[in-house]
Design a protein around this motif. Structure first.
Motif, PDB file in Angstrom:
ATOM      1  N   GLY A  32       0.825  -1.201   0.000  1.00  0.00           N
ATOM      2  CA  GLY A  32       0.000   0.000   0.000  1.00  0.00           C
ATOM      3  C   GLY A  32       0.856   1.246   0.000  1.00  0.00           C
ATOM      4  N   LYS A  33       0.191   2.377   0.198  1.00  0.00           N
ATOM      5  CA  LYS A  33       0.858   3.675   0.096  1.00  0.00           C
ATOM      6  C   LYS A  33       0.628   4.461   1.379  1.00  0.00           C
ATOM      7  CE  LYS A  33      -0.082   8.002  -2.364  1.00  0.00           C
ATOM      8  NZ  LYS A  33      -1.101   8.677  -3.177  1.00  0.00           N
ATOM      9  N   ILE A  34       1.648   5.195   1.818  1.00  0.00           N
ATOM     10  CA  ILE A  34       1.498   6.089   2.967  1.00  0.00           C
ATOM     11  C   ILE A  34       2.049   7.440   2.555  1.00  0.00           C
ATOM     12  CG2 ILE A  34       2.032   6.518   5.389  1.00  0.00           C
ATOM     13  CD1 ILE A  34       2.580   3.523   5.724  1.00  0.00           C
ATOM     14  N   CYS A  35       1.161   8.444   2.439  1.00  0.00           N
ATOM     15  CA  CYS A  35       1.621   9.761   2.007  1.00  0.00           C
ATOM     16  C   CYS A  35       0.748  10.851   2.602  1.00  0.00           C
ATOM     17  CB  CYS A  35       1.607   9.867   0.481  1.00  0.00           C
ATOM     18  SG  CYS A  35       2.478  11.355  -0.094  1.00  0.00           S
ATOM     19  N   THR A  36       1.345  11.999   2.851  1.00  0.00           N
ATOM     20  CA  THR A  36       0.617  13.156   3.367  1.00  0.00           C
ATOM     21  C   THR A  36      -0.097  13.901   2.245  1.00  0.00           C
ATOM     22  OG1 THR A  36       2.709  14.341   3.214  1.00  0.00           O
ATOM     23  CG2 THR A  36       2.069  13.541   5.395  1.00  0.00           C
ATOM     24  N   PHE A  37       0.200  13.584   1.008  1.00  0.00           N
ATOM     25  CA  PHE A  37      -0.483  14.143  -0.150  1.00  0.00           C
ATOM     26  C   PHE A  37      -1.298  13.037  -0.821  1.00  0.00           C
ATOM     27  CE2 PHE A  37       2.473  17.943  -1.473  1.00  0.00           C
ATOM     28  CZ  PHE A  37       2.074  18.628  -0.347  1.00  0.00           C
ATOM     29  N   ASP A  38      -2.097  13.428  -1.777  1.00  0.00           N
ATOM     30  CA  ASP A  38      -2.874  12.454  -2.566  1.00  0.00           C
ATOM     31  C   ASP A  38      -2.961  12.981  -4.004  1.00  0.00           C
ATOM     32  OD1 ASP A  38      -4.271  10.140  -3.007  1.00  0.00           O
ATOM     33  OD2 ASP A  38      -6.165  10.887  -2.198  1.00  0.00           O
ATOM     34  N   CYS A  39      -1.795  13.119  -4.623  1.00  0.00           N
ATOM     35  CA  CYS A  39      -1.709  13.801  -5.922  1.00  0.00           C
ATOM     36  C   CYS A  39      -2.473  13.028  -7.010  1.00  0.00           C
ATOM     37  CB  CYS A  39      -0.250  13.934  -6.343  1.00  0.00           C
ATOM     38  SG  CYS A  39       0.765  14.812  -5.131  1.00  0.00           S
ATOM     39  N   ILE A  40      -3.099  13.769  -7.886  1.00  0.00           N
ATOM     40  CA  ILE A  40      -3.887  13.153  -8.960  1.00  0.00           C
ATOM     41  C   ILE A  40      -3.003  12.356  -9.917  1.00  0.00           C
ATOM     42  CG2 ILE A  40      -3.805  15.175 -10.486  1.00  0.00           C
ATOM     43  CD1 ILE A  40      -6.752  14.572 -11.154  1.00  0.00           C
ATOM     44  N   TYR A  41      -1.733  12.755 -10.006  1.00  0.00           N
ATOM     45  CA  TYR A  41      -0.804  12.109 -10.936  1.00  0.00           C
ATOM     46  C   TYR A  41       0.066  11.046 -10.265  1.00  0.00           C
ATOM     47  CZ  TYR A  41       2.005  15.700  -8.674  1.00  0.00           C
ATOM     48  OH  TYR A  41       2.583  16.488  -7.740  1.00  0.00           O
ATOM     49  N   CYS A  42      -0.215  10.709  -9.005  1.00  0.00           N
ATOM     50  CA  CYS A  42       0.675   9.798  -8.266  1.00  0.00           C
ATOM     51  C   CYS A  42       0.747   8.434  -8.952  1.00  0.00           C
ATOM     52  CB  CYS A  42       0.180   9.628  -6.834  1.00  0.00           C
ATOM     53  SG  CYS A  42       1.299   8.612  -5.855  1.00  0.00           S
ATOM     54  N   GLU A  43       1.956   7.991  -9.233  1.00  0.00           N
ATOM     55  CA  GLU A  43       2.110   6.700  -9.912  1.00  0.00           C
ATOM     56  C   GLU A  43       1.741   5.530  -9.015  1.00  0.00           C
ATOM     57  OE1 GLU A  43       6.959   6.266  -9.194  1.00  0.00           O
ATOM     58  OE2 GLU A  43       6.099   5.853 -11.152  1.00  0.00           O
ATOM     59  N   ASN A  88       6.574   3.733  -2.178  1.00  0.00           N
ATOM     60  CA  ASN A  88       5.121   3.779  -1.977  1.00  0.00           C
ATOM     61  C   ASN A  88       4.697   4.914  -1.038  1.00  0.00           C
ATOM     62  OD1 ASN A  88       5.095   1.573  -3.650  1.00  0.00           O
ATOM     63  ND2 ASN A  88       4.983   0.084  -1.974  1.00  0.00           N
ATOM     64  N   GLY A  89       4.922   6.130  -1.478  1.00  0.00           N
ATOM     65  CA  GLY A  89       4.494   7.282  -0.689  1.00  0.00           C
ATOM     66  C   GLY A  89       5.652   8.134  -0.228  1.00  0.00           C
ATOM     67  N   GLU A  90       5.432   8.804   0.902  1.00  0.00           N
ATOM     68  CA  GLU A  90       6.399   9.772   1.420  1.00  0.00           C
ATOM     69  C   GLU A  90       7.398   9.071   2.354  1.00  0.00           C
ATOM     70  OE1 GLU A  90       7.258  12.836   0.905  1.00  0.00           O
ATOM     71  OE2 GLU A  90       8.629  12.791   2.596  1.00  0.00           O
ATOM     72  N   THR A 121      10.871  13.606  -1.888  1.00  0.00           N
ATOM     73  CA  THR A 121       9.962  13.974  -0.799  1.00  0.00           C
ATOM     74  C   THR A 121       9.037  15.108  -1.210  1.00  0.00           C
ATOM     75  OG1 THR A 121       9.862  14.806   1.486  1.00  0.00           O
ATOM     76  CG2 THR A 121      11.763  15.503   0.163  1.00  0.00           C
ATOM     77  N   ASN A 122       7.874  15.162  -0.583  1.00  0.00           N
ATOM     78  CA  ASN A 122       6.992  16.313  -0.807  1.00  0.00           C
ATOM     79  C   ASN A 122       7.245  17.412   0.225  1.00  0.00           C
ATOM     80  OD1 ASN A 122       5.594  15.612   1.578  1.00  0.00           O
ATOM     81  ND2 ASN A 122       4.031  14.466   0.465  1.00  0.00           N
ATOM     82  N   SER A 123       8.177  17.178   1.127  1.00  0.00           N
ATOM     83  CA  SER A 123       8.679  18.169   2.105  1.00  0.00           C
ATOM     84  C   SER A 123       7.653  18.594   3.151  1.00  0.00           C
ATOM     85  CB  SER A 123       9.215  19.423   1.399  1.00  0.00           C
ATOM     86  OG  SER A 123      10.268  19.078   0.534  1.00  0.00           O
TER      87      SER A 123
END
Ligand code: SF4
Length: 126
Positions: A32-43, A88-90, A121-123
């Motif tokens: 799965g993915k763990i990220c603080t963003f949810d970008c529309i273009y995220c691969e 898989n994410g940040e 990173t998305n910083s």
């Protein structure tokens, strides 16, 4: 858009147009993915479709897997330009991220002292 989940904790090496020959370190789970963003273009896909059911790999597990891979590449005579935290994410959300970076620099210095270490990173957590 097709999406992909990466293995964990080691990805590649792959040839990156931007970075050269890159060995990926994915500090997030493989399922799965763990990220603080949810970008529309995220691969990796949308967060809602990528809930994880397994924990992040531990610092110890990451260091052991990275050392095994670097040893294997060195023995094969493979080139390496960069070790890249990605996947898989940040990556900086891992609670042991600082120690993981320290381990990575130590191993880089042993096996590929000329390679760079980079973080995708998305910083938001910096
Ligand atoms: S910051 Fe990166 S990993 Fe996170 S959702 Fe955006 S593209 Fe995906």
């Amino acid at each position: 858009m097709s999406t992909i989940l990466y293995p964990s904790p080691i990805v590649g090496p792959i040839h990156s147009r931007r970075l050269g020959i890159s060995l990926g370190v994915n500090v997030n789970p493989s399922d799965g993915k763990i990220c603080t963003f949810d970008c529309i273009y995220c691969e990796v896909g949308y967060n809602r479709n990528r809930h994880t059911t397994s924990p992040r790999p531990t610092r110890q597990h990451i260091a052991a897997a990275l050392e095994e891979k670097l040893k294997e590449m060195k023995a094969d005579g493979s080139a390496l330009d960069v070790i890249t935290f990605s996947g898989n994410g940040e990556p900086t959300g891992h609670p042991d991220f600082l120690g993981i970076v320290e381990d990575t620099i130590r191993l880089r210095n042993v096996y590929y002292p000329d390679a760079k270490v980079s973080v995708l990173t998305n910083s938001t957590l910096a």
